[in-house]
Design an enzyme around this catalytic site. Sequence first.
Site, PDB file in Angstrom:
ATOM      1  N   ASP A  35       4.082  -3.518  85.013  1.00  0.00           N
ATOM      2  CA  ASP A  35       2.921  -3.938  84.224  1.00  0.00           C
ATOM      3  C   ASP A  35       3.094  -3.454  82.795  1.00  0.00           C
ATOM      4  O   ASP A  35       3.767  -2.461  82.549  1.00  0.00           O
ATOM      5  CB  ASP A  35       1.618  -3.380  84.808  1.00  0.00           C
ATOM      6  CG  ASP A  35       0.409  -4.222  84.416  1.00  0.00           C
ATOM      7  OD1 ASP A  35      -0.072  -4.999  85.275  1.00  0.00           O
ATOM      8  OD2 ASP A  35      -0.037  -4.125  83.249  1.00  0.00           O
ATOM      9  N   ASP A  55       6.975  -4.875  78.885  1.00  0.00           N
ATOM     10  CA  ASP A  55       6.351  -6.074  78.326  1.00  0.00           C
ATOM     11  C   ASP A  55       7.172  -7.282  78.760  1.00  0.00           C
ATOM     12  O   ASP A  55       8.233  -7.563  78.204  1.00  0.00           O
ATOM     13  CB  ASP A  55       6.290  -5.987  76.802  1.00  0.00           C
ATOM     14  CG  ASP A  55       5.569  -7.187  76.192  1.00  0.00           C
ATOM     15  OD1 ASP A  55       5.316  -8.178  76.929  1.00  0.00           O
ATOM     16  OD2 ASP A  55       5.260  -7.152  74.989  1.00  0.00           O
ATOM     17  N   SER A 119      -3.833 -21.280  88.929  1.00  0.00           N
ATOM     18  CA  SER A 119      -5.292 -21.138  88.916  1.00  0.00           C
ATOM     19  C   SER A 119      -5.975 -22.486  89.072  1.00  0.00           C
ATOM     20  O   SER A 119      -5.430 -23.529  88.685  1.00  0.00           O
ATOM     21  CB  SER A 119      -5.694 -20.529  87.568  1.00  0.00           C
ATOM     22  OG  SER A 119      -7.067 -20.712  87.326  1.00  0.00           O
ATOM     23  N   ALA A 120      -7.212 -22.445  89.577  1.00  0.00           N
ATOM     24  CA  ALA A 120      -8.048 -23.653  89.640  1.00  0.00           C
ATOM     25  C   ALA A 120      -8.364 -24.169  88.237  1.00  0.00           C
ATOM     26  O   ALA A 120      -8.845 -25.298  88.092  1.00  0.00           O
ATOM     27  CB  ALA A 120      -9.337 -23.352  90.394  1.00  0.00           C
ATOM     28  N   TYR A 150      -5.946 -21.258  78.544  1.00  0.00           N
ATOM     29  CA  TYR A 150      -5.518 -20.639  79.810  1.00  0.00           C
ATOM     30  C   TYR A 150      -5.017 -21.672  80.832  1.00  0.00           C
ATOM     31  O   TYR A 150      -3.950 -21.521  81.435  1.00  0.00           O
ATOM     32  CB  TYR A 150      -6.701 -19.854  80.381  1.00  0.00           C
ATOM     33  CG  TYR A 150      -6.467 -19.199  81.722  1.00  0.00           C
ATOM     34  CD1 TYR A 150      -5.651 -18.083  81.843  1.00  0.00           C
ATOM     35  CD2 TYR A 150      -7.091 -19.692  82.868  1.00  0.00           C
ATOM     36  CE1 TYR A 150      -5.450 -17.477  83.085  1.00  0.00           C
ATOM     37  CE2 TYR A 150      -6.902 -19.093  84.107  1.00  0.00           C
ATOM     38  CZ  TYR A 150      -6.082 -17.986  84.209  1.00  0.00           C
ATOM     39  OH  TYR A 150      -5.885 -17.399  85.434  1.00  0.00           O
ATOM     40  N   ALA A 194     -17.309 -13.269  87.031  1.00  0.00           N
ATOM     41  CA  ALA A 194     -18.723 -13.304  87.412  1.00  0.00           C
ATOM     42  C   ALA A 194     -19.108 -12.317  88.525  1.00  0.00           C
ATOM     43  O   ALA A 194     -20.082 -11.564  88.357  1.00  0.00           O
ATOM     44  CB  ALA A 194     -19.122 -14.724  87.792  1.00  0.00           C
ATOM     45  N   GLN A 221     -24.542 -23.606  87.712  1.00  0.00           N
ATOM     46  CA  GLN A 221     -23.126 -23.951  87.863  1.00  0.00           C
ATOM     47  C   GLN A 221     -22.616 -23.361  89.176  1.00  0.00           C
ATOM     48  O   GLN A 221     -23.041 -22.278  89.587  1.00  0.00           O
ATOM     49  CB  GLN A 221     -22.301 -23.480  86.646  1.00  0.00           C
ATOM     50  CG  GLN A 221     -22.216 -22.002  86.367  1.00  0.00           C
ATOM     51  CD  GLN A 221     -23.354 -21.438  85.504  1.00  0.00           C
ATOM     52  OE1 GLN A 221     -24.496 -21.892  85.580  1.00  0.00           O
ATOM     53  NE2 GLN A 221     -23.056 -20.417  84.717  1.00  0.00           N
ATOM     54  N   ARG A 288     -17.211 -26.202  90.638  1.00  0.00           N
ATOM     55  CA  ARG A 288     -15.812 -26.073  91.074  1.00  0.00           C
ATOM     56  C   ARG A 288     -15.794 -25.503  92.485  1.00  0.00           C
ATOM     57  O   ARG A 288     -16.487 -24.523  92.772  1.00  0.00           O
ATOM     58  CB  ARG A 288     -15.048 -25.157  90.129  1.00  0.00           C
ATOM     59  CG  ARG A 288     -13.624 -24.915  90.577  1.00  0.00           C
ATOM     60  CD  ARG A 288     -12.845 -24.068  89.580  1.00  0.00           C
ATOM     61  NE  ARG A 288     -12.590 -24.778  88.342  1.00  0.00           N
ATOM     62  CZ  ARG A 288     -12.233 -24.166  87.202  1.00  0.00           C
ATOM     63  NH1 ARG A 288     -12.108 -22.860  87.172  1.00  0.00           N
ATOM     64  NH2 ARG A 288     -12.007 -24.870  86.115  1.00  0.00           N
TER      65      ARG A 288
HETATM   66  P1  NAD Z   1      -5.344  -8.782  85.985  1.00  0.00           P
HETATM   67  O1  NAD Z   1      -5.647  -8.971  84.535  1.00  0.00           O
HETATM   68  O2  NAD Z   1      -6.090  -7.746  86.733  1.00  0.00           O
HETATM   69  O3  NAD Z   1      -3.783  -8.526  86.185  1.00  0.00           O
HETATM   70  C1  NAD Z   1      -2.803  -9.082  85.339  1.00  0.00           C
HETATM   71  C2  NAD Z   1      -1.911  -7.954  84.902  1.00  0.00           C
HETATM   72  O4  NAD Z   1      -0.859  -8.497  84.079  1.00  0.00           O
HETATM   73  C3  NAD Z   1      -2.648  -6.923  84.016  1.00  0.00           C
HETATM   74  O5  NAD Z   1      -2.610  -5.641  84.613  1.00  0.00           O
HETATM   75  C4  NAD Z   1      -1.907  -6.959  82.709  1.00  0.00           C
HETATM   76  O6  NAD Z   1      -1.761  -5.688  82.095  1.00  0.00           O
HETATM   77  C5  NAD Z   1      -0.552  -7.520  83.132  1.00  0.00           C
HETATM   78  N1  NAD Z   1       0.149  -8.092  81.994  1.00  0.00           N
HETATM   79  C6  NAD Z   1      -0.381  -8.850  80.992  1.00  0.00           C
HETATM   80  N2  NAD Z   1       0.564  -9.114  80.091  1.00  0.00           N
HETATM   81  C7  NAD Z   1       1.707  -8.518  80.526  1.00  0.00           C
HETATM   82  C8  NAD Z   1       3.015  -8.441  79.991  1.00  0.00           C
HETATM   83  N3  NAD Z   1       3.326  -9.012  78.821  1.00  0.00           N
HETATM   84  N4  NAD Z   1       3.949  -7.752  80.680  1.00  0.00           N
HETATM   85  C9  NAD Z   1       3.629  -7.150  81.866  1.00  0.00           C
HETATM   86  N5  NAD Z   1       2.393  -7.185  82.414  1.00  0.00           N
HETATM   87  C10 NAD Z   1       1.447  -7.872  81.738  1.00  0.00           C
HETATM   88  O7  NAD Z   1      -5.533 -10.225  86.660  1.00  0.00           O
HETATM   89  P2  NAD Z   1      -5.561 -10.633  88.195  1.00  0.00           P
HETATM   90  O8  NAD Z   1      -6.950 -11.023  88.502  1.00  0.00           O
HETATM   91  O9  NAD Z   1      -4.895  -9.619  89.017  1.00  0.00           O
HETATM   92  O10 NAD Z   1      -4.682 -11.962  88.158  1.00  0.00           O
HETATM   93  C11 NAD Z   1      -3.320 -11.992  88.552  1.00  0.00           C
HETATM   94  C12 NAD Z   1      -2.773 -13.410  88.361  1.00  0.00           C
HETATM   95  O11 NAD Z   1      -3.559 -14.327  89.134  1.00  0.00           O
HETATM   96  C13 NAD Z   1      -2.813 -13.919  86.924  1.00  0.00           C
HETATM   97  O12 NAD Z   1      -1.698 -14.749  86.683  1.00  0.00           O
HETATM   98  C14 NAD Z   1      -4.062 -14.747  86.899  1.00  0.00           C
HETATM   99  O13 NAD Z   1      -4.023 -15.743  85.883  1.00  0.00           O
HETATM  100  C15 NAD Z   1      -4.034 -15.354  88.281  1.00  0.00           C
HETATM  101  N6  NAD Z   1      -5.370 -15.799  88.717  1.00  0.00           N
HETATM  102  C16 NAD Z   1      -6.341 -14.867  88.969  1.00  0.00           C
HETATM  103  C17 NAD Z   1      -7.598 -15.300  89.364  1.00  0.00           C
HETATM  104  C18 NAD Z   1      -8.707 -14.324  89.651  1.00  0.00           C
HETATM  105  O14 NAD Z   1      -9.823 -14.770  89.987  1.00  0.00           O
HETATM  106  N7  NAD Z   1      -8.503 -13.026  89.552  1.00  0.00           N
HETATM  107  C19 NAD Z   1      -7.884 -16.675  89.494  1.00  0.00           C
HETATM  108  C20 NAD Z   1      -6.864 -17.574  89.212  1.00  0.00           C
HETATM  109  C21 NAD Z   1      -5.608 -17.141  88.847  1.00  0.00           C
END
Ligand code: NAD
Length: 335
Positions: A35, A55, A119-120, A150, A194, A221, A288
Amino acid sequence: MEENLIVVCGAGGFIGGHLVADLLRQGHTRIRAIDLKPFDRWYQRFPGVENLSLDLRELPACRQAANDAFWIYNHAADMGGMGFIEKNKALCMMSVLINTHLLKAAREAGVQRFYYASSACVYNGAKQTDPNITGLKEEDAYPAMPEDGYGWEKLFSERMCRHYTEDFGLVTRLARYHNVYGPNGTFDGGREKAPAAICRKVISAKRSGRHEIEIWGSGEQTRSFMYIDDCVYGTQAIMRSEDITFPINLGSEEKVSINQLVDIVESIAGVKLERRYDLTAPKGVNGRNSDNTLLRKMLGWEPSIPLRTGLEKTYAWIYDQMMSGSSKDAVVNLS
Ligand code: NAD
């Protein structure tokens, strides 16, 4: 013989952290967790795991991530709830660097399987104008009109995975998550979604004695919400599947309005709050829901943890965090 190495990107975040925890529970001994955040900000971090702060927008970091990897799960993204993604479209789209560089590094390293968390938000906005929406089917992503910023990044990265499979033979698996919630995730600081935001607001109202709550939009919604345990199980089932070679819904079909979500959290908390609606706040699409027809057909399974059950656990965790004053959610600028 040494066990195969599993790499979880975004492991300091919500879903990635739970995935690492579950891999450990199953007895995996070679896990690399990555991370961007410094270690003290990870929601979950485990001894015995190779934890790296990198990163992943940078190609050399992705090469380090993919080195010797058997499977890679990509859950790293710069994202948050509607309040974040509506105001940070460029930042959200920069996550394209993460997935693109990870795919490139995975191919170079001969990785066996690559998972992308979609994602949705990829679904066509014109199909989500009615709160009484029937579930979105996988084909509803096209013609393309996803969530600005996004959603476009997610749709583009889905296609990058597809073309890495078609052109280079890299095996990829993709799920489109519908609103995941649970403990050990963000609940304040601006990136929260939410369910967590409503739990936090209800707890604050109860503690302060000011029995009112602000709701974004009209509250009419609709959405469905998937508890984290279902998400982690489904993610791995899709990764293991030999047949799910296309993006597939991973979500609950239990549709509720935001008002109904507030009703449930109020009843867990044992309070009734006066509702104020902020019609100018980011609220996303009107309706949705997930259509799990394909998921049921492919896996003979679908998320089934009732919203009330999952919210009770989420509420209890957020309550404890707020009581102890511990939050990992200080606003992070990942740019
Ligand atoms: P989160 O933000 O808790 O986790 C994402 C992690 O990625 C974070 O800890 C962040 O520090 C890390 N990150 C960001 N940029 C980075 C980089 N450059 N290098 C390394 N790490 C990096 O989000 P989440 O809820 O755990 O979501 C995980 C995945 O699932 C994401 O791709 C998100 O788009 C997708 N997603 C989540 C949801 C949801 O409801 N949580 C819904 C649809 C899709």
